[in-house]
Write an enzyme that holds these catalytic residues in place. Structure first.
Site, PDB file in Angstrom:
ATOM      1  CG  HIS B  35      25.316   7.679  61.337  1.00 10.63           C
ATOM      2  ND1 HIS B  35      24.282   8.538  61.647  1.00 10.63           N
ATOM      3  CD2 HIS B  35      25.546   7.848  60.012  1.00 10.63           C
ATOM      4  CE1 HIS B  35      23.925   9.209  60.558  1.00 10.63           C
ATOM      5  NE2 HIS B  35      24.669   8.817  59.558  1.00 10.63           N
ATOM      6  CG  HIS B 266      29.161   6.350  57.642  1.00  7.96           C
ATOM      7  ND1 HIS B 266      30.078   7.204  58.191  1.00  7.96           N
ATOM      8  CD2 HIS B 266      28.024   7.070  57.490  1.00  7.96           C
ATOM      9  CE1 HIS B 266      29.517   8.389  58.358  1.00  7.96           C
ATOM     10  NE2 HIS B 266      28.288   8.348  57.926  1.00  7.96           N
ATOM     11  CD  GLU B 415      35.700  35.633  55.941  1.00  2.71           C
ATOM     12  OE1 GLU B 415      35.883  34.436  55.626  1.00  2.71           O
ATOM     13  OE2 GLU B 415      36.315  36.582  55.410  1.00  2.71           O
ATOM     14  CG  HIS B 465      31.968  47.711  55.156  1.00  3.13           C
ATOM     15  ND1 HIS B 465      32.385  47.723  56.454  1.00  3.13           N
ATOM     16  CD2 HIS B 465      32.870  48.460  54.465  1.00  3.13           C
ATOM     17  CE1 HIS B 465      33.493  48.450  56.566  1.00  3.13           C
ATOM     18  NE2 HIS B 465      33.801  48.912  55.370  1.00  3.13           N
ATOM     19  CG  HIS B 477      33.512  43.145  48.749  1.00  7.89           C
ATOM     20  ND1 HIS B 477      33.847  42.354  47.676  1.00  7.89           N
ATOM     21  CD2 HIS B 477      34.584  43.086  49.594  1.00  7.89           C
ATOM     22  CE1 HIS B 477      35.069  41.861  47.847  1.00  7.89           C
ATOM     23  NE2 HIS B 477      35.531  42.280  49.000  1.00  7.89           N
TER      24      HIS B 477
END
Lengths: 682, 682
Positions: B35, B266, B415, B465, B477
């Site tokens: 690039h 680019h 997260e 969990h 979940h």
């Protein structure tokens, strides 16, 4: 918050909304699990939306032109179940509400779209619903452009919480919606200032109104407990047709409960005394799960309010030509056109005869160039890699504010937002989305790819640059574990076609799916055509098949996918020259092969010969075919990747990592001559 | 853009910056890949930053108190390589630049931190660098609070492009940085208006200044080619100490080249004539890869400008007490304290003796409660699930604007941003990050979890969990494929401990790592202690071991992880009662077991007995242990998940999906009595 004041200001509204509150409180307490606070806090917004604005008919949840309601804050599922049960939905009934969160109940912990027709979207993982909604709104625009506003003319409403707005995918979604000027999209932000860990302010101080405005949205801020303010804001949002709307609804989580405005109020409110006290404060005297008849009757009227409009719509549909009605039904039903089969066969025949050397991403473009003209329901796109993913075919046009008939979307650098929007389109129905990115960026789209599988929808993920074959961009861009990731995901079809013929077959299968997503793993680099003999049958449909059988005694079976099928074929040439009879099995889709009966699988993979699998990816999963299915550990080997890739020209990398015909042939010789050795993952 | 005007306005600056431009143009053309446009466009910003502001010494890239420079727009890698080569870096030399993107070169397609000490971060997947930078700035604040500003006093500078800012993770990152008031963080936005697909405006119309302001940032907009404006903006950004700074730099991609301001600019600019013309326009007459001596000499001075400051810093460090110097060196070196081993042993002994019934997430909290006081370098946190992930121990304190000594971060519902920030902290050094979320949300954090592995850093992901054992929240979940996902990822340690003892062992191993991340898979539900006999040795270090051997003739081996180890133990009780000698092998870490020698592995998993694996997850990967390692297909079985989970109380789900001691025992009986049958994935 002065509950009495709220009750007195709008007494009828209060009791109707409180029916939702009471059901949420009862169901969660009964299940001893769930989220009470959000349904209680957003009951006023939901009541006004459903009773005064939502176009729907509870008895016809499939009505194509209904408004869509998406509960992005899926943990507040009882709000949705309460609304449906009160409105008289046939599937989410008051009896189901009593079984909230129990095995086999339709009222799962978080809304699941396959549990009831009136549940539009599976939500829970935060940010997904709002990101899906962008796809719903795009689908509506596209269908309206195609079928006219007599048949398509509806809105998409979303309730999102702070969690949805903190998740990164919300940024991609609101950026896309803002750019696309989706005026039929209305998002309610449940601005209650509370998350699981405490006040929102402990983790975030974003000015959400300013943020949405910066993305090109129409924004309003209201008291989320004032029915008149809610009504006015929705009306204003609908009046704004050039921009999506965000309405910040200031609410009190667990309103009127001892846990009001606290993190505790977010979760399961199960204290009997406190719950009694809350009901008393609300002025709610009915027994658990009981709804006073006047209130229930009012809600049932809300549920049937749209019946006349639906009937009028059905009348308009009936006035259309038979062909138009059939086409509308076909696309809304997600049925592929009859022509598809012949189109694919013709394309396969040509490719077999001409045997071009194409990258499979290019093959995919060739296939799409044939498919898109006969499937006006496809909507393609790419996350800023259009020319690399080869998703844009001639005459598709660009979907834009001034061209809703355009069928290719410039999604921007938004893999996650793209995947979620595609899921939204698939869930809306009437359009068939596919979208591309580099396969390594499966990672960015993962939450939505999983939800496509869980939601049982046929989104197509076009994943190009599928191995070290992408070359110099290096290990950040080279997938090695991503085939394993998608193969490990239940209810997902993964295709790694070897040439133009298999690519055409894979697309045909993907476009016939109605209840599972497909992942197409496509190369950057050119590949020879391996299917040089035309067969009308779709061999990819079997998942794996004998591409070239052994000449002479069958001593070896080479199993390969995608770009490594030609490596296996070249290895076979080497071995056959040494009189080692070698079969090559192409395995474009493990999942489909697993669905074949034992007899067919045995025919393809008989016991006896040594086996070598070749795939420029990690070994994870291959042991099933190497050690299992009549294979033996000491008579099998794997040629592939054992770690991350590197930055160099592609050919150098295949040599460097030892994924070459000679390496495969040598592995076969070693196995035949008893020189088996474990590799780090054998 | 009038190049002549730029050249005349600041002739010396122009030629120095153009040295970067020329190197980028030459290297990309030479590699025929890469690039060119971004390094050319951002050369002015980089030149001013490095020559007038960056605190660094090219001869001491490890200097702990250097400013950090992060190229979030990693595709512009030649900008970084050019800067380092010109400044006199020992690893990224002009010779290495000539080998740009070739096998074994340090100048990989995208920057890789393990290729050279001066490369802070592996970037390329967009948005990661800017999200890592938040962790760098947090680490700096935390270390400054701990060691004082005589030893820690530096800035973090980032160059980000439109791609970075469109990615969702940038939203999480800027929200977190804004909330935490990270005044030492300065982000340059390369506002060139171009992406791969064309103009940014085809996909986005976000007002970025407004967006950053909404997140609490200090913002400025400048001409990115004006050295004085750049200098002033950086000075202003440094002067702002309470908020992170974003400087929008209006630039021209591929400035002065025929491809200027286009998507073509680019990518790789390889047209010889056009490149010549560009150099002519720049007034650059040197041969490819040659730097005129006056310009090179000026850059070398830039590289050594910080030497005196570094020496002064070393003097200050030398003045500190020996203990303080040793502690600074230990933590910056990522070395665990000597006390760790004894602490873990004591904890294991107690757990073995008391045999508590804890969820392993609770066990993890107990372990952290012992570790955090003796490891002041740990920084914990959770993505809005603090009480569920059990990451916050007593006296840790909350990291906040007014408490930089706090060691627990409320990351918010972010997260991905959390994972990326943790990676940034680990890369910065001196702190040891761990952070929690639900294991199903591995998906959200995936791009950063992969980069932790690729970057060879010891981030610890606390994933609680970890199965259907989470119960009512349902399939959205409940992870089923996420163990396979992390196990498929190279250079990643996955731990699924069975009780408090194994959890302590897993934490000890994770905290001793220096070059690979760990994923801890922890339960929501309570588990009995299975390691009731104290052993000082860390058995988890072996990856798998015999937890309970067969009594009598060994007829069956049960392999299990985490919560299913106690299921296997109960199944063993049933079988032993029927005189079926049964061994139970606990396998907390496949990766570590694979690293053991053949002899040990054979002792744990000898051939002969039937084998059953038990894990509440999909089968993917288990065939290696069932069919391989001396196992046989017809003598092995799997008890686990075959699809997504469901919403119900956990105990009901284990029954429903048949993951019970009785089911395991029955599978053993079936195998022993020749009733083997394939399951859908056998």
């Amino acid at each position: 918050m002065d509950i009495d004041q709220l009750r007195q200001a709008h007494p009828d509204h209060w009791m109707r909304a409180t029916a939702l509150r009471a059901l949420a409180l009862d169901a969660v307490a009964n299940a001893n699990s769930g989220h009470s606070g959000m349904p209680i806090g957003m009951a006023d917004v939901a009541t006004v939306l459903f009773s005064r604005h939502m176009k729907f008919d509870a008895k016809a949840p499939d009505w194509a032109d209904r408004d869509r309601f998406i509960l992005s804050a899926g943990h507040g599922s009882m709000l949705l179940y309460g609304l449906l049960a009160l409105c008289g939905d046939d599937e989410i009934t008051l009896d189901e509400v009593k079984k909230f969160r129990q095995l086999h109940a339709r009222t799962a912990g978080h809304p699941e779209n396959f549990m009831a027709r009136a549940i539009e979207v599976t939500t829970g993982p935060l940010g997904q619903g709002i990101a899906n909604s962008v796809g719903f709104a795009i689908a509506e625009e596209a269908l309206r452009a195609r079928f006219g506003n007599k048949l398509v003319d509806h809105h998409t409403y979303v309730i999102a919480g702070d969690g949805c707005l903190m998740e990164g995918v919300s940024h991609e979604a609101i950026g896309l919606a803002g750019r696309q000027g989706l005026g039929r999209l209305v998002v309610f932000w449940d601005d209650n200032g509370i998350t699981i860990d405490g006040k929102v302010s402990i983790a975030d101080k974003t000015d959400q109104l300013k943020r949405f405005e910066a993305a090109g949205w129409h924004v309003q801020a209201i008291d989320g407990h004032d029915p008149e303010a809610i009504d006015k804001a929705i009306a204003a949002a609908k009046a704004e047709t050039a921009r999506p709307s965000m309405i910040a609804c200031k609410t009190h989580i667990a309103l009127g409960h001892a846990a009001q405005d606290t993190a505790k109020g977010h979760g399961a409110l199960t204290d009997g005394d406190q719950n009694k006290a809350a009901k008393a404060a609300w002025g709610w005297e009915a027994a658990p799960f009981e709804i006073p008849s006047d209130i229930l009757s009012w809600w049932r009227d809300v549920g049937s309010r749209g019946a006349a409009e639906r009937e009028a719509w059905e009348g308009r549909l009936a006035e259309a030509s038979g062909a138009r009605q059939a086409e509308f039904a076909r696309t809304m039903g997600g049925e592929a056109p009859k022509k598809l089969s012949a189109t694919i066969k013709a394309l396969k025949k040509q490719a077999s005869e001409e045997a071009p050397k194409h990258a499979t991403r290019k093959s995919s473009e060739i296939v799409l160039s044939a498919i898109n003209p006969i499937m006006p329901e496809t909507i393609g796109g790419s996350a800023d890699l259009t020319g690399s993913n080869n998703t844009l075919t001639k005459d598709l046009g660009t979907f834009d504010t001034d061209n809703r008939k355009g069928r290719h979307i410039f999604y921007g650098i938004r893999e996650h937002g793209m995947a979620a929007a595609m899921n939204g389109m698939a869930l809306h129905g009437g359009v068939r989305p596919y979208g591309g990115t580099f396969m390594a960026f499966t990672d960015y789209a993962r939450p939505s790819m999983r939800l496509a599988a869980l939601s049982r929808i046929p989104t197509v993920f076009v994943m190009t640059h599928d191995s070290i074959g992408l070359g110099e961009d290096g290990p950040t861009h080279q997938p090695v574990e991503h085939l394993a990731i998608s193969r490990a995901t239940p209810n997902t079809l993964v295709f790694r076609p070897a040439d133009t013929v298999e690519t055409a077959e894979a697309w045909e299968i993907a476009l016939r799916q109605t209840s599972r997503p497909s992942v197409l793993s496509l190369t950057r680099q050119g590949l020879p055509t391996v299917r040089t003999e035309h067969k009308t049958a779709n061999l990819t449909e079997k998942g794996a098949y004998v591409l070239a059988d052994a000449e002479g005694k069958r001593q070896a079976i080479l199993m390969a996918t995608g770009s490594e099928v030609s490596v296996a074929m070249a290895a076979r040439d080497i071995l056959q020259a040494e009189a080692i009879g070698t079969r090559v099995v192409s395995m474009p889709s493990w999942e489909l092969f697993e669905e074949q009966d034992e007899k067919y699988r045995r025919r393809v993979l008989p016991g006896g010969p040594v086996r070598v699998a070749v795939e420029a990816a990690v070994r994870m999963g291959w042991d099933r075919w190497l050690f299992g299915e009549r294979g033996k550990r000491e008579k099998s080997g794997f040629v592939g990747m054992h770690g991350f890739g590197a930055s160099a020209p592609a050919e150098r990398l295949f040599e460097h990592f030892g994924i070459t015909p000679e390496a495969v042939a040598q592995k076969v010789r070693d196995l035949l001559e008893g020189r088996w050795a474990p590799d780090p993952r054998t």
